[in-house]
Scaffold this motif. Sequence first.
Motif, PDB file in Angstrom:
ATOM      1  N   ILE A  33      33.987  50.887  46.439  1.00  0.00           N
ATOM      2  CA  ILE A  33      35.149  50.427  45.673  1.00  0.00           C
ATOM      3  C   ILE A  33      36.283  51.432  45.772  1.00  0.00           C
ATOM      4  O   ILE A  33      37.452  51.074  45.990  1.00  0.00           O
ATOM      5  N   VAL A  34      35.964  52.701  45.611  1.00  0.00           N
ATOM      6  CA  VAL A  34      36.990  53.750  45.686  1.00  0.00           C
ATOM      7  C   VAL A  34      37.619  53.789  47.075  1.00  0.00           C
ATOM      8  O   VAL A  34      38.850  53.842  47.227  1.00  0.00           O
ATOM      9  N   LEU A  35      36.793  53.764  48.113  1.00  0.00           N
ATOM     10  CA  LEU A  35      37.302  53.866  49.480  1.00  0.00           C
ATOM     11  C   LEU A  35      38.176  52.664  49.851  1.00  0.00           C
ATOM     12  O   LEU A  35      39.109  52.788  50.649  1.00  0.00           O
ATOM     13  N   ALA A  36      37.890  51.502  49.287  1.00  0.00           N
ATOM     14  CA  ALA A  36      38.695  50.320  49.582  1.00  0.00           C
ATOM     15  C   ALA A  36      40.139  50.494  49.140  1.00  0.00           C
ATOM     16  O   ALA A  36      41.044  49.807  49.645  1.00  0.00           O
ATOM     17  N   ALA A  37      40.403  51.434  48.234  1.00  0.00           N
ATOM     18  CA  ALA A  37      41.771  51.691  47.783  1.00  0.00           C
ATOM     19  C   ALA A  37      42.666  52.148  48.918  1.00  0.00           C
ATOM     20  O   ALA A  37      43.897  52.053  48.810  1.00  0.00           O
ATOM     21  N   ALA A  38      42.095  52.629  50.009  1.00  0.00           N
ATOM     22  CA  ALA A  38      42.900  53.081  51.145  1.00  0.00           C
ATOM     23  C   ALA A  38      43.721  51.950  51.754  1.00  0.00           C
ATOM     24  O   ALA A  38      44.699  52.211  52.463  1.00  0.00           O
ATOM     25  N   ALA A  39      43.340  50.714  51.488  1.00  0.00           N
ATOM     26  CA  ALA A  39      44.058  49.563  52.050  1.00  0.00           C
ATOM     27  C   ALA A  39      44.959  48.895  51.027  1.00  0.00           C
ATOM     28  O   ALA A  39      45.574  47.863  51.331  1.00  0.00           O
ATOM     29  N   VAL A  40      45.073  49.441  49.825  1.00  0.00           N
ATOM     30  CA  VAL A  40      45.851  48.816  48.746  1.00  0.00           C
ATOM     31  C   VAL A  40      47.138  49.610  48.533  1.00  0.00           C
ATOM     32  O   VAL A  40      47.086  50.800  48.206  1.00  0.00           O
ATOM     33  N   ASP A  41      48.276  48.977  48.700  1.00  0.00           N
ATOM     34  CA  ASP A  41      49.531  49.696  48.507  1.00  0.00           C
ATOM     35  C   ASP A  41      49.928  49.710  47.034  1.00  0.00           C
ATOM     36  O   ASP A  41      49.324  49.023  46.193  1.00  0.00           O
ATOM     37  N   ASP A  42      50.942  50.495  46.720  1.00  0.00           N
ATOM     38  CA  ASP A  42      51.349  50.659  45.323  1.00  0.00           C
ATOM     39  C   ASP A  42      51.804  49.342  44.705  1.00  0.00           C
ATOM     40  O   ASP A  42      51.582  49.084  43.515  1.00  0.00           O
ATOM     41  N   ALA A  43      52.458  48.494  45.511  1.00  0.00           N
ATOM     42  CA  ALA A  43      52.922  47.208  44.983  1.00  0.00           C
ATOM     43  C   ALA A  43      51.750  46.360  44.504  1.00  0.00           C
ATOM     44  O   ALA A  43      51.833  45.711  43.449  1.00  0.00           O
ATOM     45  N   ALA A  44      50.663  46.360  45.243  1.00  0.00           N
ATOM     46  CA  ALA A  44      49.488  45.587  44.844  1.00  0.00           C
ATOM     47  C   ALA A  44      48.840  46.180  43.595  1.00  0.00           C
ATOM     48  O   ALA A  44      48.414  45.442  42.695  1.00  0.00           O
ATOM     49  N   PHE A  45      48.776  47.507  43.536  1.00  0.00           N
ATOM     50  CA  PHE A  45      48.214  48.139  42.339  1.00  0.00           C
ATOM     51  C   PHE A  45      49.043  47.768  41.105  1.00  0.00           C
ATOM     52  O   PHE A  45      48.493  47.472  40.038  1.00  0.00           O
ATOM     53  N   ARG A  46      50.379  47.789  41.251  1.00  0.00           N
ATOM     54  CA  ARG A  46      51.238  47.463  40.099  1.00  0.00           C
ATOM     55  C   ARG A  46      51.099  45.994  39.717  1.00  0.00           C
ATOM     56  O   ARG A  46      51.158  45.642  38.534  1.00  0.00           O
ATOM     57  N   TRP A  47      50.914  45.129  40.697  1.00  0.00           N
ATOM     58  CA  TRP A  47      50.747  43.708  40.399  1.00  0.00           C
ATOM     59  C   TRP A  47      49.474  43.479  39.594  1.00  0.00           C
ATOM     60  O   TRP A  47      49.473  42.752  38.598  1.00  0.00           O
ATOM     61  N   VAL A  48      48.385  44.119  40.029  1.00  0.00           N
ATOM     62  CA  VAL A  48      47.119  43.990  39.294  1.00  0.00           C
ATOM     63  C   VAL A  48      47.253  44.594  37.908  1.00  0.00           C
ATOM     64  O   VAL A  48      46.818  44.013  36.906  1.00  0.00           O
ATOM     65  N   GLY A  49      47.863  45.779  37.822  1.00  0.00           N
ATOM     66  CA  GLY A  49      48.058  46.409  36.519  1.00  0.00           C
ATOM     67  C   GLY A  49      48.928  45.565  35.609  1.00  0.00           C
ATOM     68  O   GLY A  49      48.706  45.516  34.392  1.00  0.00           O
ATOM     69  N   GLY A  50      49.900  44.856  36.206  1.00  0.00           N
ATOM     70  CA  GLY A  50      50.787  44.015  35.413  1.00  0.00           C
ATOM     71  C   GLY A  50      50.098  42.828  34.784  1.00  0.00           C
ATOM     72  O   GLY A  50      50.605  42.255  33.816  1.00  0.00           O
ATOM     73  N   LEU A  51      48.937  42.439  35.319  1.00  0.00           N
ATOM     74  CA  LEU A  51      48.173  41.355  34.705  1.00  0.00           C
ATOM     75  C   LEU A  51      47.683  41.742  33.320  1.00  0.00           C
ATOM     76  O   LEU A  51      47.439  40.888  32.465  1.00  0.00           O
ATOM     77  N   PHE A  52      47.520  43.041  33.096  1.00  0.00           N
ATOM     78  CA  PHE A  52      47.003  43.531  31.818  1.00  0.00           C
ATOM     79  C   PHE A  52      48.100  44.211  30.992  1.00  0.00           C
ATOM     80  O   PHE A  52      48.111  44.114  29.771  1.00  0.00           O
ATOM     81  N   VAL A  53      49.003  44.907  31.678  1.00  0.00           N
ATOM     82  CA  VAL A  53      50.119  45.586  31.003  1.00  0.00           C
ATOM     83  C   VAL A  53      51.399  45.155  31.707  1.00  0.00           C
ATOM     84  O   VAL A  53      51.732  45.687  32.773  1.00  0.00           O
ATOM     85  N   PRO A  54      52.124  44.180  31.176  1.00  0.00           N
ATOM     86  CA  PRO A  54      53.291  43.636  31.873  1.00  0.00           C
ATOM     87  C   PRO A  54      54.310  44.679  32.308  1.00  0.00           C
ATOM     88  O   PRO A  54      54.970  44.510  33.334  1.00  0.00           O
ATOM     89  N   ALA A  55      54.422  45.785  31.579  1.00  0.00           N
ATOM     90  CA  ALA A  55      55.405  46.810  31.932  1.00  0.00           C
ATOM     91  C   ALA A  55      55.126  47.421  33.297  1.00  0.00           C
ATOM     92  O   ALA A  55      56.033  47.948  33.951  1.00  0.00           O
ATOM     93  N   LEU A  56      53.873  47.332  33.753  1.00  0.00           N
ATOM     94  CA  LEU A  56      53.515  47.927  35.035  1.00  0.00           C
ATOM     95  C   LEU A  56      54.010  47.097  36.212  1.00  0.00           C
ATOM     96  O   LEU A  56      53.943  47.546  37.356  1.00  0.00           O
ATOM     97  N   ARG A  57      54.498  45.881  35.947  1.00  0.00           N
ATOM     98  CA  ARG A  57      54.971  45.047  37.039  1.00  0.00           C
ATOM     99  C   ARG A  57      56.267  45.575  37.642  1.00  0.00           C
ATOM    100  O   ARG A  57      56.636  45.217  38.753  1.00  0.00           O
TER     101      ARG A  57
END
Length: 490
Positions: free
Chosen positions: A260-284
């Motif tokens: 799971i940790v290593l798979a983060a190498a293929a995830v850009d910041d925009a995708a991380f913020r999109w996922v985070g925004g599902l739980f905390v809208p300010a992160l979008r």
Amino acid sequence: MDWFGTGDYDIAREVLQRGIAAIFLVAFASALAQFPALLGDNGLLPVRDFVARVPFGRSPSLFHWRYSDRLCRLVAWSGIVLAAAVVLGLPQLGPAWLVMIVFLLLFAGYLSIVNVGQTFYGFGWESLLVEAGFVVAFLGSADVATPLPVLYFLRWLVFRLEFGAGMIKLRGGREWRDLTALFYHHETQPMPNPVSWFVHHLPRWFHRGEVLANHTVQIIAPFLLFAPQPVASVAAGVIVLSQLWLVLTGNFAWLNWITIVLAAAAVDDAAFRWVGGLFVPALRAPGSAAAAGEQPAWFVVVVLAVTLGLLVLSYWPARNLLLRRQLMNASFNPFHLVNAYGAFGTVTKERFEVVVEGSDSADPRDPTAWRAYEFRGKPGDVTRVPGQFAPYHLRLDWLMWFLALGSRESRWFEVFLARLLQGDRATLRMLAHNPFAAAPPRYVRARVFLYRFSTPAERRAEHVWWVRSEVGTLVPPVRLPTDTEDRSAS
């Protein structure tokens, strides 16, 4: 220098560094608690005997210089402290070379443990942690942009891990090809967890769907890790979801978590913020990615040289992926860099367990005097619910599973039985229950049982998680020789 560094993967770098460090922390804590009892001066397979017959060049380790249980604990504690510092983000606040040194120390310390750990450290996730720890050392710190060559090599690591596991299954047992493997796996896996019983009893169409989904994820998704965004992030997300299912249904030490940790190498910041925004809208809100800018010349040279060296070493595992007789969890160099991975090429259809018992009766034929030792993770008492231990690794329990399958590497088990007869405290601390707390038993024995999960009706009526039947004796009653016998033998 846009081709070398990027500001679009700063979150990924944090996840990779802190995540790998967290797993190092667990691994060093496991060594602190278990290594002396398993491999120490009075262990089941002492390191001193191993280094006396295996040269440094074949198995590089600090312990070739000298071994003591005290030094082992010092290495483990040092690893715990360094790993905790990275989890807290302290070295990342400094220059890139500081992060590099910390991770290389973690790499060298754990390599020293793995390379003398023998069968107790002969698991694929040990090599995976060593390799991952070495590679993330070159991700740098906040002083430099995240180096793209390292990110892409980490994707290649995930590719080998997932695609290798997928191909070993397709080339392995027929049960993976006819989609029946998971009719059995949840019951016969090395160490079921509290959810395994429930998943095992799901409909067979569901288990066929599990296998089909597994093949899809492991054969197709790894290629998409190298696709443009957002496809690469989606592929990584699919892999993460599949690993979370394995976390939910079994105990595979840190194998699933490190994937799971290593798979983060293929995830850009925009995708991380999109996922985070599902739980905390300010992160979008879009972040301010750091510009790549000028990289220190020394950092560019070191990263490119290391990446080139790793690519050269990639020849052997890449070739292995194409072989019909694919190797599983193989290292091609003594530093465990750029390895071949894979798991469960075949699935056992029945579950056998070795039950170790002791007796304090003078007559070993007295059936009422035998009492069972209980292990922490492996099944024993049929009324005990399977536990959750991952990402912690119960090495003795895993070796007991291999022993029940007929493993040839069983010399350690003979010593284990002797330690029980001696009442060795370090050995007994690895167990969940010692039925001879007052004094060691006179005899020990090992019987083999066939275990299966209870049916829902049996669970309700008898309150048991397992049903077992005896199939044979592995070790008949044995005891320590008396002083008289010792003198006669001499």
